[in-house]
Design a protein around this motif. Structure first.
Motif, PDB file in Angstrom:
ATOM      1  N   VAL A   1       0.642  -1.249   0.040  1.00 37.79           N
ATOM      2  CA  VAL A   1       0.198  -0.101  -0.024  1.00 37.79           C
ATOM      3  C   VAL A   1       0.938   1.126  -0.155  1.00 37.79           C
ATOM      4  CG1 VAL A   1      -1.722   1.236   1.253  1.00 37.79           C
ATOM      5  CG2 VAL A   1      -2.197  -1.159   1.039  1.00 37.79           C
ATOM      6  N   ILE A   2       1.855   1.288   0.806  1.00 34.30           N
ATOM      7  CA  ILE A   2       2.793   2.400   1.083  1.00 34.30           C
ATOM      8  C   ILE A   2       3.582   2.530  -0.572  1.00 34.30           C
ATOM      9  CG2 ILE A   2       4.988   3.255   1.921  1.00 34.30           C
ATOM     10  CD1 ILE A   2       4.336   1.872   4.521  1.00 34.30           C
ATOM     11  N   SER A   3       3.955   1.298  -0.826  1.00 30.45           N
ATOM     12  CA  SER A   3       4.700   1.529  -2.373  1.00 30.45           C
ATOM     13  C   SER A   3       3.907   2.042  -3.383  1.00 30.45           C
ATOM     14  CB  SER A   3       4.994   0.151  -2.624  1.00 30.45           C
ATOM     15  OG  SER A   3       5.620   0.050  -4.147  1.00 30.45           O
ATOM     16  N   ILE A   4       2.458   1.653  -3.561  1.00 33.27           N
ATOM     17  CA  ILE A   4       1.538   2.082  -4.610  1.00 33.27           C
ATOM     18  C   ILE A   4       1.387   3.701  -4.076  1.00 33.27           C
ATOM     19  CG2 ILE A   4      -0.781   1.991  -4.981  1.00 33.27           C
ATOM     20  CD1 ILE A   4      -0.662  -1.083  -4.519  1.00 33.27           C
ATOM     21  N   LEU A   5       1.138   4.190  -3.027  1.00 35.56           N
ATOM     22  CA  LEU A   5       0.743   5.434  -2.831  1.00 35.56           C
ATOM     23  C   LEU A   5       1.893   6.244  -3.106  1.00 35.56           C
ATOM     24  CD1 LEU A   5      -1.741   5.085   0.252  1.00 35.56           C
ATOM     25  CD2 LEU A   5      -2.216   5.221  -2.007  1.00 35.56           C
ATOM     26  N   ALA A   6       3.177   5.895  -2.407  1.00 38.42           N
ATOM     27  CA  ALA A   6       4.463   6.755  -2.352  1.00 38.42           C
ATOM     28  C   ALA A   6       5.203   6.614  -3.702  1.00 38.42           C
ATOM     29  CB  ALA A   6       5.052   6.706  -1.209  1.00 38.42           C
ATOM     30  N   GLY A   7       4.653   5.699  -4.627  1.00 44.00           N
ATOM     31  CA  GLY A   7       5.656   5.357  -5.816  1.00 44.00           C
ATOM     32  C   GLY A   7       7.023   4.683  -5.472  1.00 44.00           C
ATOM     33  N   THR A   8       7.211   4.119  -4.310  1.00 43.10           N
ATOM     34  CA  THR A   8       8.473   3.463  -4.061  1.00 43.10           C
ATOM     35  C   THR A   8       8.740   2.066  -4.558  1.00 43.10           C
ATOM     36  OG1 THR A   8       7.619   2.704  -1.760  1.00 43.10           O
ATOM     37  CG2 THR A   8       8.781   4.942  -1.833  1.00 43.10           C
ATOM     38  N   PRO A   9       9.575   1.574  -4.571  1.00 46.45           N
ATOM     39  CA  PRO A   9       9.936   0.122  -5.102  1.00 46.45           C
ATOM     40  C   PRO A   9       9.414  -0.989  -3.999  1.00 46.45           C
ATOM     41  CG  PRO A   9      12.033   1.102  -5.001  1.00 46.45           C
ATOM     42  CD  PRO A   9      11.021   2.199  -4.405  1.00 46.45           C
ATOM     43  N   VAL A  10       8.572  -1.812  -4.682  1.00 49.58           N
ATOM     44  CA  VAL A  10       7.485  -2.813  -4.037  1.00 49.58           C
ATOM     45  C   VAL A  10       8.625  -3.613  -2.952  1.00 49.58           C
ATOM     46  CG1 VAL A  10       5.878  -4.459  -3.953  1.00 49.58           C
ATOM     47  CG2 VAL A  10       5.989  -2.937  -5.721  1.00 49.58           C
ATOM     48  N   GLY A  11       9.472  -4.193  -3.391  1.00 47.81           N
ATOM     49  CA  GLY A  11      10.120  -4.974  -2.752  1.00 47.81           C
ATOM     50  C   GLY A  11      10.993  -4.728  -1.476  1.00 47.81           C
ATOM     51  N   SER A  12      11.638  -3.480  -1.827  1.00 44.50           N
ATOM     52  CA  SER A  12      12.429  -2.642  -0.768  1.00 44.50           C
ATOM     53  C   SER A  12      11.449  -2.096   0.212  1.00 44.50           C
ATOM     54  CB  SER A  12      13.053  -1.358  -1.402  1.00 44.50           C
ATOM     55  OG  SER A  12      14.034  -1.861  -2.298  1.00 44.50           O
ATOM     56  N   THR A  13      10.269  -1.644  -0.107  1.00 41.35           N
ATOM     57  CA  THR A  13       9.323  -0.985   0.946  1.00 41.35           C
ATOM     58  C   THR A  13       8.723  -2.037   1.822  1.00 41.35           C
ATOM     59  OG1 THR A  13       8.611   0.516  -0.865  1.00 41.35           O
ATOM     60  CG2 THR A  13       7.336   0.243   1.007  1.00 41.35           C
ATOM     61  N   ILE A  14       8.557  -3.340   1.351  1.00 41.42           N
ATOM     62  CA  ILE A  14       7.898  -4.534   2.197  1.00 41.42           C
ATOM     63  C   ILE A  14       8.973  -4.747   3.212  1.00 41.42           C
ATOM     64  CG2 ILE A  14       7.254  -6.862   2.297  1.00 41.42           C
ATOM     65  CD1 ILE A  14       6.006  -6.524  -0.438  1.00 41.42           C
ATOM     66  N   VAL A  15      10.273  -4.966   2.801  1.00 35.04           N
ATOM     67  CA  VAL A  15      11.477  -5.274   3.680  1.00 35.04           C
ATOM     68  C   VAL A  15      11.752  -4.288   4.791  1.00 35.04           C
ATOM     69  CG1 VAL A  15      13.779  -5.866   3.937  1.00 35.04           C
ATOM     70  CG2 VAL A  15      12.449  -6.758   1.981  1.00 35.04           C
ATOM     71  N   ALA A  16      11.454  -3.033   4.448  1.00 35.45           N
ATOM     72  CA  ALA A  16      11.602  -1.923   5.535  1.00 35.45           C
ATOM     73  C   ALA A  16      10.408  -1.903   6.531  1.00 35.45           C
ATOM     74  CB  ALA A  16      11.466  -0.657   4.651  1.00 35.45           C
ATOM     75  N   VAL A  17       9.275  -2.491   6.020  1.00 32.80           N
ATOM     76  CA  VAL A  17       8.194  -2.420   6.886  1.00 32.80           C
ATOM     77  C   VAL A  17       8.390  -3.578   7.847  1.00 32.80           C
ATOM     78  CG1 VAL A  17       5.865  -2.842   7.148  1.00 32.80           C
ATOM     79  CG2 VAL A  17       6.679  -1.439   5.376  1.00 32.80           C
ATOM     80  N   ASP A  18       8.980  -4.600   7.373  1.00 32.24           N
ATOM     81  CA  ASP A  18       9.422  -5.790   8.312  1.00 32.24           C
ATOM     82  C   ASP A  18      10.334  -5.352   9.136  1.00 32.24           C
ATOM     83  OD1 ASP A  18       7.976  -7.970   7.458  1.00 32.24           O
ATOM     84  OD2 ASP A  18       8.760  -7.954   5.384  1.00 32.24           O
ATOM     85  N   VAL A  19      11.424  -4.618   8.816  1.00 25.26           N
ATOM     86  CA  VAL A  19      12.536  -4.243   9.762  1.00 25.26           C
ATOM     87  C   VAL A  19      11.987  -3.349  10.790  1.00 25.26           C
ATOM     88  CG1 VAL A  19      14.832  -2.683   9.756  1.00 25.26           C
ATOM     89  CG2 VAL A  19      14.294  -4.420   8.091  1.00 25.26           C
ATOM     90  N   ALA A  20      10.972  -2.279  10.285  1.00 26.02           N
ATOM     91  CA  ALA A  20      10.279  -1.583  11.451  1.00 26.02           C
ATOM     92  C   ALA A  20       9.454  -2.513  12.407  1.00 26.02           C
ATOM     93  CB  ALA A  20       9.610  -0.531  10.756  1.00 26.02           C
ATOM     94  N   ALA A  21       8.787  -3.513  12.005  1.00 25.27           N
ATOM     95  CA  ALA A  21       8.036  -4.314  12.679  1.00 25.27           C
ATOM     96  C   ALA A  21       8.905  -5.067  13.708  1.00 25.27           C
ATOM     97  CB  ALA A  21       6.905  -5.351  11.853  1.00 25.27           C
ATOM     98  N   PHE A  22      10.157  -5.490  13.123  1.00 23.04           N
ATOM     99  CA  PHE A  22      11.007  -6.460  14.011  1.00 23.04           C
ATOM    100  C   PHE A  22      11.378  -5.484  15.151  1.00 23.04           C
ATOM    101  CE2 PHE A  22      15.598  -7.052  15.121  1.00 23.04           C
ATOM    102  CZ  PHE A  22      15.435  -8.521  15.492  1.00 23.04           C
ATOM    103  N   ALA A  23      11.859  -4.236  14.823  1.00 24.49           N
ATOM    104  CA  ALA A  23      12.227  -3.353  15.875  1.00 24.49           C
ATOM    105  C   ALA A  23      11.103  -2.816  17.175  1.00 24.49           C
ATOM    106  CB  ALA A  23      12.635  -1.927  15.347  1.00 24.49           C
ATOM    107  N   ILE A  24       9.785  -3.051  16.444  1.00 30.24           N
ATOM    108  CA  ILE A  24       8.801  -2.641  17.268  1.00 30.24           C
ATOM    109  C   ILE A  24       8.568  -3.928  18.445  1.00 30.24           C
ATOM    110  CG2 ILE A  24       6.245  -2.447  17.747  1.00 30.24           C
ATOM    111  CD1 ILE A  24       6.462  -0.784  15.146  1.00 30.24           C
TER     112      ILE A  24
END
Length: 279
Positions: free
Chosen positions: A245-268
């Protein structure tokens, strides 16, 4: 933003991407816990690079359906990797490194020598990082992904107890009459299928993150195998959906955005685990 997202949902390729992304995230998380506990996390890297080499060969021969070549080659490599990793002369990590680097190098070499595309760099980047391929899925590819994902989930549910036993203590499983080698082979084949499916989502270089991060995040909070597996699956689906969803709305690369969200979830999850542990 909600109205913008609903507008994007009117396009079939966006719906296809969301469906496939959620299914791949679910399948990846199921066996991610097993791979982490068996210290075999980087098998995803090795097999993804093998898949990259197979894609390069399929591109040279102009195959319309690359999965017909990529899937069998990746499965065979998974079996060979398992057998080689059990060899006393070549340990598991060395076997993964050999297959990973060799397949990646030969794949890129083949794409350069027999290039049939005017945009070689773009093709390589898309394959390695999954930047656009998830948004170009056809209805046939979506159905193939759905069928394979259902098969993976059914296999995991049916053989849950056996996978659990093999994950924690292979010697005890063998003593109890369980064919540990057979179930290790089954795990390797299922992982190969997941890797091939996930290449469209995050690319060959980021697949391991899709497998490892949800499992590690769940382990920060929960302790039992069942709880970790269930929470890992839920978290993986949520992160994949949120990343797309972030990738579609912000125009960022799909794979990298998903991994970034996974990293943030790991930190939380790490913070939550630390706080609950202190209590």
């Amino acid at each position: 933003m909600f109205d913008k997202f609903m507008m994007y949902l009117q396009y079939p390729f966006v719906r296809y991407a969301l469906i496939v992304g959620i299914l791949i995230a679910l399948c990846s998380s199921l066996l991610g816990v097993t791979l982490v506990l068996k210290r075999f996390s980087f098998i995803g890297d090795g097999l993804s690079h093998v898949a990259f080499g197979a894609i390069a060969i399929a591109s040279v021969f102009n195959l319309t359906n690359k999965m017909l070549l990529v899937l069998p080659v990746t499965i065979i490599s998974a079996v060979l990797l398992l057998r080689t990793g059990q060899n006393a002369k070549i340990k598991g990590d060395a076997a993964i490194a050999m297959i990973s680097v060799g397949a990646l190098a030969f794949g890129y070499l083949i794409m350069n020598i027999f290039s049939t595309s005017s945009n070689l760099s773009g093709d390589v980047c898309s394959t390695l990082f999954g930047s656009t391929s998830i948004l170009t899925l056809t209805q046939k590819e979506v159905w193939v992904c759905i069928v394979l994902s259902i098969a993976v989930v059914i296999i995991f549910v049916l053989f849950y107890n056996k996978i659990f036993a093999v994950t924690f203590d292979e010697n005890f499983a063998k003593a109890a009459g369980t064919s540990a080698d057979t179930y290790n082979l089954l795990i390797a084949i299922v992982i190969a299928v997941i890797i091939v499916l996930a290449m469209n989502l995050v690319g060959s270089l980021l697949i391991s993150a899709l497998v490892i991060f949800p499992a590690l995040s769940a382990m920060r909070i929960f302790r039992s195998f069942k709880s970790v597996t269930i929470f890992s699956a839920i978290l993986s689906v949520v992160c994949a959906f949120g990343g797309m969803v972030i990738s579609i709305l912000a125009g960022t690369p799909v794979g990298s955005t998903i991994v970034a969200v996974d990293v943030a979830a790991f930190a939380i999850c790490s913070i939550i685990g630390f706080i609950s542990g202190r209590r």
